[in-house]
Design an enzyme around this catalytic site. Sequence first.
Site, PDB file in Angstrom:
ATOM      1  N   ASP A 189      -3.133   7.269   0.898  1.00  0.00           N
ATOM      2  CA  ASP A 189      -3.324   6.002   1.601  1.00  0.00           C
ATOM      3  C   ASP A 189      -3.682   4.947   0.537  1.00  0.00           C
ATOM      4  O   ASP A 189      -4.554   5.196  -0.302  1.00  0.00           O
ATOM      5  CB  ASP A 189      -4.481   6.142   2.596  1.00  0.00           C
ATOM      6  N   ASP A 218      -1.621   0.540   3.689  1.00  0.00           N
ATOM      7  CA  ASP A 218      -2.461   0.050   4.776  1.00  0.00           C
ATOM      8  C   ASP A 218      -2.208  -1.441   5.045  1.00  0.00           C
ATOM      9  O   ASP A 218      -2.226  -2.244   4.118  1.00  0.00           O
ATOM     10  CB  ASP A 218      -3.927   0.238   4.347  1.00  0.00           C
ATOM     11  N   HIS A 265      -5.315   8.202  12.953  1.00  0.00           N
ATOM     12  CA  HIS A 265      -6.786   8.104  12.962  1.00  0.00           C
ATOM     13  C   HIS A 265      -7.295   6.859  13.670  1.00  0.00           C
ATOM     14  O   HIS A 265      -8.516   6.688  13.844  1.00  0.00           O
ATOM     15  CB  HIS A 265      -7.300   8.127  11.520  1.00  0.00           C
ATOM     16  N   ASP A 266      -6.355   5.968  14.055  1.00  0.00           N
ATOM     17  CA  ASP A 266      -6.743   4.737  14.776  1.00  0.00           C
ATOM     18  C   ASP A 266      -6.395   4.824  16.259  1.00  0.00           C
ATOM     19  O   ASP A 266      -6.674   3.874  16.995  1.00  0.00           O
ATOM     20  CB  ASP A 266      -5.971   3.522  14.215  1.00  0.00           C
TER      21      ASP A 266
END
Length: 545
Positions: free
Chosen positions: A99, A201, A317-318
Amino acid sequence: GQDVPWWQKAVGYQIYPRSFQDSNGDGIGDIPGIIARLDHLADLGVGFVWLSPVYASPQVDMGYDISDYRAIDPAYGTLDDMDRLIAEAGARGIRIVMDLVVNHCSDRHDWFLKAVADPSAPEHDYFIWRDPGPDGGPPTDARSVFGGPAWTLVPELGRYYFHQFAPGQPDLDWQNPDLRAAIHEMMNWWLDRGIGGFRLDVIDLIGKDPDAGVFAEGPDLHPFLREMHDAAFRGRDTLTVGETWSVTPETALLYCGRDRDELDMVFQFEHVTAFHHPERGKWDPLPFDLPVFKRTLFRWQEALRDDGWNALFLSNHDLPRQVSRYGDDGEWRVRSAKALATAIHLLRGTPFVYQGEEIGMTNTRFTDPDEFRDIEAIGHWAEARARGEELEDFLTGVNANGRDNARTPMQWSDAPNGGFTTGRPWIGVNPNHAEINVAADRADPDGVVAHYRRLIGLRRDRRIVSHGQFVAHAEGHPQVMAYARELDGERLSVVVNLCAQPVSFRVPKGLEVEGESLSANVTPRTQVRGTLDLAPYEAFAVMGP
Ligand code: ISL
Ligand code: CA
């Protein structure tokens, strides 16, 4: 097979390191823990890992606030651990895609500390500073994604700095060529270490012009991405996938068209935001509507039919756990988990599996704000409470769409804390870990893991799955998602009943096929024709001439 990029025949697996496996009993997942679990990934057959941030960070936003891009956070391990992970994963044919969070860094990053200490330091202009507005307050009314203003005053400078996210996440000023060069250098440092690429990101934000109120897809975005490609990606066998909440089917090829020399794929979120309330967003979820869901996914299949490449996912993860959001996490949990996997994994593109999705992990239930760990929920609850909103109303939104649902620890076994840690976990373990865990699911030859392993194998071994042309069918059908993939005179027909009721489905002409059952979550079928009686959440795929 022919020279297609490796990532067009592979499936990705996202690891959220804080919640995957703790190895030293401090209740926090870590890199040695990930290494200890690589055989689970190898058994699934995934080709790469998307590793959420493990860099040094004060953990204001769980590592999406980086204070040293070239150091591993001590809670997660060391650079040696990272090198070992790359090597051990590589020995299993698994690449590590990291990431990369470069729209912003942490306010504890050396760059920001220098920027505040000395306005004449070169690092000062790595950030976006503005004088107070006419009323002495923030320069504009821009809001942070996590609640509150997007500007914070540094009193000793008498100036505000911009942060799209938390005050602890100052935006980097991509207009500054020295900043861009520093980022490119860091990217090459990691790529030279042997990682397989980057997930970038909120990369659609780096062209922002805050004075003009332009945040996503600003005028300089694509020039910056082309420059990044030339500086770091060109000539490397890497995978780059951008997180772009603002992308549409119309703008996708600007990022990932074959002659764009920018990124390989983008994560779009239209199948997610379609179910967010237009004003109150994710905190006021709209009911699932299959035709809307299908129309979005099918639209993206059409848009990238001849160029670009889809990134396919329902979880990360969001996002809430997909079996809770789009399936049935009660009576039909296992079967609907498989049905959703079939629906996604047989589309054209690269599927991403989020940790726990492969055993049908579910949302948890929050009853008290003290249980929140996510700065986004904490920030939005503070604003909701200030508006006089009732806790139970806010909890409805948190339990439906809160990010912590995906961040409860991976459930490995029915041991305490699901085998995630022998210590006190940093976030509550879902109480259902006694029944829902890797050991229990693997013990079932008909488990969710077995279903994912087979789908992942089909993508690797069957060219019609990785490269067959997509053909939409029954778009308006309220319960059934059906589509075909076609290649070299063969057809793969996919039929998924995405509701808890039996359905009598009349097969459209163009979907008819007779041949080999490639996947099934009830009984294998070899014929798709006439009228089929589908069981609740029944999903299957048949391939034939
Ligand atoms: O869902 C969101 C917007 O509606 C936000 O939860 C989220 O901030 C957005 O998806 C961007 O996410 C990425 O950037 C954030 C980080 O908190 C997320 O974890 C990351 O995936 C800031 O780095
Ligand atoms: Ca640990």
